[in-house]
Design a protein around this motif. Structure first.
Motif, PDB file in Angstrom:
ATOM      1  N   LEU A  55      -2.778   4.056  14.440  1.00 27.15           N
ATOM      2  CA  LEU A  55      -1.561   4.161  15.245  1.00 27.15           C
ATOM      3  C   LEU A  55      -1.356   5.558  15.797  1.00 27.15           C
ATOM      4  O   LEU A  55      -0.693   5.742  16.810  1.00 27.15           O
ATOM      5  N   GLU A  56      -1.928   6.557  15.133  1.00 28.89           N
ATOM      6  CA  GLU A  56      -1.853   7.944  15.602  1.00 28.89           C
ATOM      7  C   GLU A  56      -3.158   8.639  15.248  1.00 28.89           C
ATOM      8  O   GLU A  56      -3.759   8.345  14.220  1.00 28.89           O
ATOM      9  N   GLY A  57      -3.583   9.554  16.083  1.00 29.90           N
ATOM     10  CA  GLY A  57      -4.800  10.313  15.808  1.00 29.90           C
ATOM     11  C   GLY A  57      -6.048   9.488  16.018  1.00 29.90           C
ATOM     12  O   GLY A  57      -6.093   8.604  16.875  1.00 29.90           O
ATOM     13  N   GLU A  58      -7.070   9.765  15.211  1.00 35.57           N
ATOM     14  CA  GLU A  58      -8.335   9.057  15.313  1.00 35.57           C
ATOM     15  C   GLU A  58      -9.052   9.097  13.976  1.00 35.57           C
ATOM     16  O   GLU A  58      -8.725   9.901  13.112  1.00 35.57           O
ATOM     17  N   ALA A  59     -10.028   8.219  13.818  1.00 38.11           N
ATOM     18  CA  ALA A  59     -10.866   8.185  12.620  1.00 38.11           C
ATOM     19  C   ALA A  59     -12.317   8.359  13.067  1.00 38.11           C
ATOM     20  O   ALA A  59     -12.752   7.722  14.022  1.00 38.11           O
ATOM     21  N   VAL A  60     -13.026   9.209  12.385  1.00 36.36           N
ATOM     22  CA  VAL A  60     -14.419   9.489  12.731  1.00 36.36           C
ATOM     23  C   VAL A  60     -15.321   8.763  11.730  1.00 36.36           C
ATOM     24  O   VAL A  60     -15.149   8.902  10.525  1.00 36.36           O
ATOM     25  N   VAL A  61     -16.265   7.980  12.247  1.00 36.67           N
ATOM     26  CA  VAL A  61     -17.218   7.261  11.400  1.00 36.67           C
ATOM     27  C   VAL A  61     -18.459   8.135  11.260  1.00 36.67           C
ATOM     28  O   VAL A  61     -19.053   8.547  12.258  1.00 36.67           O
ATOM     29  N   ARG A  62     -18.829   8.397  10.019  1.00 35.87           N
ATOM     30  CA  ARG A  62     -19.997   9.229   9.742  1.00 35.87           C
ATOM     31  C   ARG A  62     -20.951   8.479   8.832  1.00 35.87           C
ATOM     32  O   ARG A  62     -20.523   7.759   7.937  1.00 35.87           O
ATOM     33  N   VAL A  63     -22.236   8.687   9.053  1.00 30.60           N
ATOM     34  CA  VAL A  63     -23.279   8.035   8.260  1.00 30.60           C
ATOM     35  C   VAL A  63     -24.133   9.121   7.610  1.00 30.60           C
ATOM     36  O   VAL A  63     -24.570  10.059   8.284  1.00 30.60           O
ATOM     37  N   PRO A  64     -24.370   8.993   6.295  1.00 28.00           N
ATOM     38  CA  PRO A  64     -25.248   9.977   5.655  1.00 28.00           C
ATOM     39  C   PRO A  64     -26.671   9.841   6.186  1.00 28.00           C
ATOM     40  O   PRO A  64     -27.203   8.740   6.287  1.00 28.00           O
ATOM     41  N   THR A  65     -27.251  10.961   6.552  1.00 27.17           N
ATOM     42  CA  THR A  65     -28.595  10.989   7.108  1.00 27.17           C
ATOM     43  C   THR A  65     -29.417  12.021   6.357  1.00 27.17           C
ATOM     44  O   THR A  65     -28.952  13.139   6.129  1.00 27.17           O
ATOM     45  N   GLU A  66     -30.618  11.621   5.957  1.00 29.75           N
ATOM     46  CA  GLU A  66     -31.468  12.524   5.205  1.00 29.75           C
ATOM     47  C   GLU A  66     -32.256  13.420   6.156  1.00 29.75           C
ATOM     48  O   GLU A  66     -32.919  12.941   7.083  1.00 29.75           O
TER      49      GLU A  66
END
Length: 101
Positions: free
Chosen positions: A53-64
């Motif tokens: 509803l406010e701001g944003e969410a960042v999707v991150r994936v662990p990478t080797e």
């Protein structure tokens, strides 16, 4: 409620009736996260449905990498977008949905 007004602006939720939006907004539990705070972590079960509803969410994936494991940003979920387990919405419903083919 302000949440009801927000829901009416978001597709496909804006296709719901006024009563359905009211029911949905009453089932919602607003949560605020600080910048950098995890909503959920990698490999944890996803059992909730989230609506930004406010701001944003960042999707991150662990990478080797050679230097070790690093989180790489793969997507940003912006205001008005949603993510998570849609079954969580159904679980809260008084009547389970039906589907026809």
């Amino acid at each position: 409620r302000k949440v009801e007004g927000d829901l009416r602006k978001i597709f496909p939720l804006n296709q719901l009736t006024k009563d359905e939006v009211h029911i949905l907004s009453n089932a919602m539990e607003p949560v605020t996260y600080r910048d950098g705070e995890y909503v959920f972590e990698h490999a944890s079960p996803l059992t909730e449905f989230y609506l930004v509803l406010e701001g944003e969410a960042v999707v991150r994936v662990p990478t080797e990498l050679k230097s070790g494991v690093m989180e790489v940003e793969v997507h940003t979920i912006k205001k008005g977008e949603f993510f998570g387990d849609a079954k969580a919405l159904i679980a809260e419903a008084d009547h389970p949905p039906a589907a026809k083919g």
